[in-house]
Write an enzyme that holds these catalytic residues in place. Sequence first.
Site, mmCIF file in Angstrom:
data_model
loop_
_atom_site.group_PDB
_atom_site.id
_atom_site.type_symbol
_atom_site.label_atom_id
_atom_site.label_comp_id
_atom_site.label_asym_id
_atom_site.label_seq_id
_atom_site.Cartn_x
_atom_site.Cartn_y
_atom_site.Cartn_z
ATOM 1 C CB ALA A 47 12.982 8.131 -11.431
ATOM 2 C CE1 TYR A 49 17.229 13.674 -2.978
ATOM 3 C CE2 TYR A 49 15.018 12.387 -2.719
ATOM 4 C CZ TYR A 49 15.959 13.244 -2.030
ATOM 5 O OH TYR A 49 16.032 13.489 -0.802
ATOM 6 C CG ASP A 50 12.343 8.435 -5.411
ATOM 7 O OD1 ASP A 50 12.267 9.306 -4.612
ATOM 8 O OD2 ASP A 50 11.306 8.486 -6.254
ATOM 9 C CB SER A 95 -14.663 -5.629 -0.445
ATOM 10 O OG SER A 95 -15.995 -5.138 -0.408
ATOM 11 C CD GLU A 128 -6.830 -17.682 -3.550
ATOM 12 O OE1 GLU A 128 -6.881 -16.533 -2.977
ATOM 13 O OE2 GLU A 128 -7.086 -17.978 -4.563
ATOM 14 C CE LYS A 130 -11.044 -11.283 4.223
ATOM 15 N NZ LYS A 130 -10.267 -10.014 4.546
ATOM 16 N NE ARG A 151 -10.692 -2.614 -1.844
ATOM 17 C CZ ARG A 151 -12.097 -2.107 -1.637
ATOM 18 N NH1 ARG A 151 -11.896 -1.004 -0.581
ATOM 19 N NH2 ARG A 151 -13.097 -2.323 -1.690
ATOM 20 C CE LYS A 328 -13.150 -11.196 7.819
ATOM 21 N NZ LYS A 328 -14.102 -9.994 8.051
ATOM 22 C CB CYS A 446 -32.211 12.725 19.134
ATOM 23 S SG CYS A 446 -32.351 14.694 19.133
HETATM 24 S S1 IVH Z 1 -9.607 -12.008 -3.576
HETATM 25 C C1 IVH Z 1 -12.854 -9.424 -6.179
HETATM 26 N N1 IVH Z 1 -8.049 -13.542 -2.083
HETATM 27 O O1 IVH Z 1 -9.726 -9.528 1.385
HETATM 28 C C2 IVH Z 1 -12.215 -9.927 -4.704
HETATM 29 N N2 IVH Z 1 -8.772 -11.202 -1.034
HETATM 30 O O2 IVH Z 1 -12.959 -8.137 1.525
HETATM 31 C C3 IVH Z 1 -10.945 -10.008 -4.741
HETATM 32 N N3 IVH Z 1 -7.750 -10.631 0.987
HETATM 33 O O3 IVH Z 1 -9.647 -6.427 -0.472
HETATM 34 C C4 IVH Z 1 -9.993 -10.338 -3.647
HETATM 35 N N4 IVH Z 1 -6.509 -12.483 1.231
HETATM 36 O O4 IVH Z 1 -7.334 -7.323 0.617
HETATM 37 C C5 IVH Z 1 -8.910 -12.085 -2.268
HETATM 38 N N5 IVH Z 1 -6.746 -14.767 -0.855
HETATM 39 C C6 IVH Z 1 -7.495 -13.656 -1.000
HETATM 40 C C7 IVH Z 1 -7.217 -12.837 0.122
HETATM 41 C C8 IVH Z 1 -8.098 -11.587 -0.293
HETATM 42 C C9 IVH Z 1 -7.088 -11.131 1.638
HETATM 43 C C10 IVH Z 1 -8.204 -9.352 1.248
HETATM 44 C C11 IVH Z 1 -8.009 -8.163 -0.027
HETATM 45 C C12 IVH Z 1 -9.583 -7.957 -0.214
HETATM 46 C C13 IVH Z 1 -10.422 -8.330 0.884
HETATM 47 C C14 IVH Z 1 -11.667 -8.572 0.476
#
Ligand code: IVH
Length: 702
Positions: A47, A49-50, A95, A128, A130, A151, A328, A446
């Site tokens: 620590a 050193y870092d 996810s 929110e 993404k 993750r 998306k 195949c």
């Molecule tokens: S909520 C239980 N909010 O999207 C779910 N994820 O496919 C918790 N991400 O792994 C995720 N913006 O890396 C959440 N406003 C946002 C986000 C977000 C980007 C990413 C995150 C997650 C992936 C989900």
Amino acid sequence: MPDPATTLAPKLLSQAAAAGELARLAAEIAAHDLRYYQDEAPTVSDADYDALKLRNAAIEALFAHLRRDDSPSLRVGAARAASFSPVRHGVPMLSLDNAFSDDDAAEFDARVRRFLRLDDTPVAYVAEPKIDGLSASLRYENGLLVQGATRGDGRVGEDVTVNLKTVGEIPHRLAGSGWPNLIEVRGEIYLGHAEFAALNAAALAGEGRTYANPRNAASGSLRQIDATITAARPLRFFAYAWGLLEAPFAKTQSEALAALRAWGFQVTPLSSRVAGVEGLRSAYATMEAARPTLPFDIDGVVYKVDRLDWQDRLGFVSRSPRWAVARKFPAEKARTVVEAIDIQVGRTGAITPVARLRPVTVGGVVVVNATLHNADEIARKDIRVGDTVVVQRAGDVIPQVVEVVPGARPTDSVAFLFPEVCPCDLATPLARETTTAGIETVVRRCTGEFACPFQRIEHLKHFVSRRAFDIEGLGEKQLTAFFDEGLIAEPADIFKLARDERTLESLRVRDGYGETSVRNLKASIEARRRIGLDRFIYGLGIRHVGETTAITLARGYGDVDTFLAAMDKVGKRDPAAIEELDAFDQVGGAVVEAAAAYFAEDHNRRILQALKDELTVMDAERPKTDTPVAGKTVVFTGALEHMTRDEAKARAERLGAKVSSSVSAKTDIVVAGPGAGSKLKVAAELGLTVMTEDEWSALVGP
Ligand code: IVH
């Protein structure tokens, strides 16, 4: 007394003091390196050193022109740790399911209301952006950042605490008050457009490598063994979620975001609280319009149910929450030319034609291959070698050919003739697959199975992949090379290789190999000799047995011997064994068929036995046993008033109960609501415990 310069914040240093401080740090770090690497007798903690290296990087970031030729930041090779240690997340990082249209958004809203049995009042959501980066989890104890992790596979990530601590937007100490004494704050690490461009420009000028897009750059920058490199990259962080929590701190997602902001985190400025389907639509439109003006990449909108008590009730299905969805943005497109069409053979023999393209940039990434799906798709779109086509790319999915550009076809063009045989040496005829109901599908396969070298290598790739045995250092390139040379023909060979000193010795003297890579390879193989039953099952690559099914089977059978004994019987089509397998949640006819076919093969059983001999397979994590309904079989019948059937089932399973749809002597509890009919009668005849919904709730808690 220490020189005052050594304690001053970098931004308070004068030019002369900064130069002096950089000289001192270079000398001190070099001396530590010597003691660490040559004498193997360090005199400071990692620590400390870092901290020295970080201070050096921080001063260099402010006084770039003062960087010395002997600066420690230029000695990239001098890594202190071989790799990051694993960190088990307190609560898994899951996810999100995807939505692509207004209709999908409406379906999400409908599902939420159905599950919660709501009336027509519009549901409050938070929309929110993404953020297109990589997620990180930050553990705070008593307000202090004690650990930061990537993750990883969702359950176990990498310990990148030191690296995350270099990110300016991550507080080391939570501000304000009201934070739980223990909390895992989650969010996205990302890199802005301007910073990304500057990083690549510097790389082209000779320092480091270039990255294809800001997300890759953020990921590459964070996962640096030398955290001073991370420190020199202007990574940023948005907080939007949390994992483990000692005590609740908000009632809604919007309150939670406000709390995170008050504790010193950045939260996205574009998040908004909206009502109902109309709100979801307009939030998406606003975000799509804002996207080109934002200084960072976003790839969609995340919709979340605002009320946290509803989020709890909605819970999760497999790897994603029912209370959120990622809407998306549509795929980005570009035009290019098909230079060739090749045929690929997958692990299960499925044939996929691939278009080799003249390189083209689509949404910031250079695309050279696109999937053509199957023969029917090529015929339907009449895709030919030489055609100009529109390709699209969305997120991480493989680029696709959308259509042929009319009028751009060369005059000598000919229709693509799909091969009749596998491209492997055996030239096995390709069969069109039919379903169990005898219907022809578009898939050509195949039938060579393990005799087909393409399928064998795909099986091996699957076996070493991240979610299966996760053998680091045995990537596609090495595996293919070892396979071609006959060093590895089946999974057990990987473990034999790690014990075979003579072969390892021959690898050591090879070009591109050497002492370190051989040692690392051996270590990463040895690290997997102990493996969980779920990964073992998943690694076998049985068709239709994905990760979730593998976990179900592992929990159901408990240990490897029970599993293999049962599968042996399934392979011999023993009715009781098949019935037992079929009864597991999420296991259907396709899994049973695939398992029966797999274990009927002598060859597969032999391969498995050889593998098992090399391993210690650990018993599965047992379902919960410390709840009043653990291990009990429960049947819900009649109408439920305070929860839906799905909700009741999900909750019971979380508590270790097994939910069945039919009442038998094996049933322990029947929860009966109004309108319960024949099942209730059977339960009475069998003398089973019958309870009302309220009695059930009193038993299992709210
Ligand atoms: S909520 C239980 N909010 O999207 C779910 N994820 O496919 C918790 N991400 O792994 C995720 N913006 O890396 C959440 N406003 C946002 C986000 C977000 C980007 C990413 C995150 C997650 C992936 C989900």
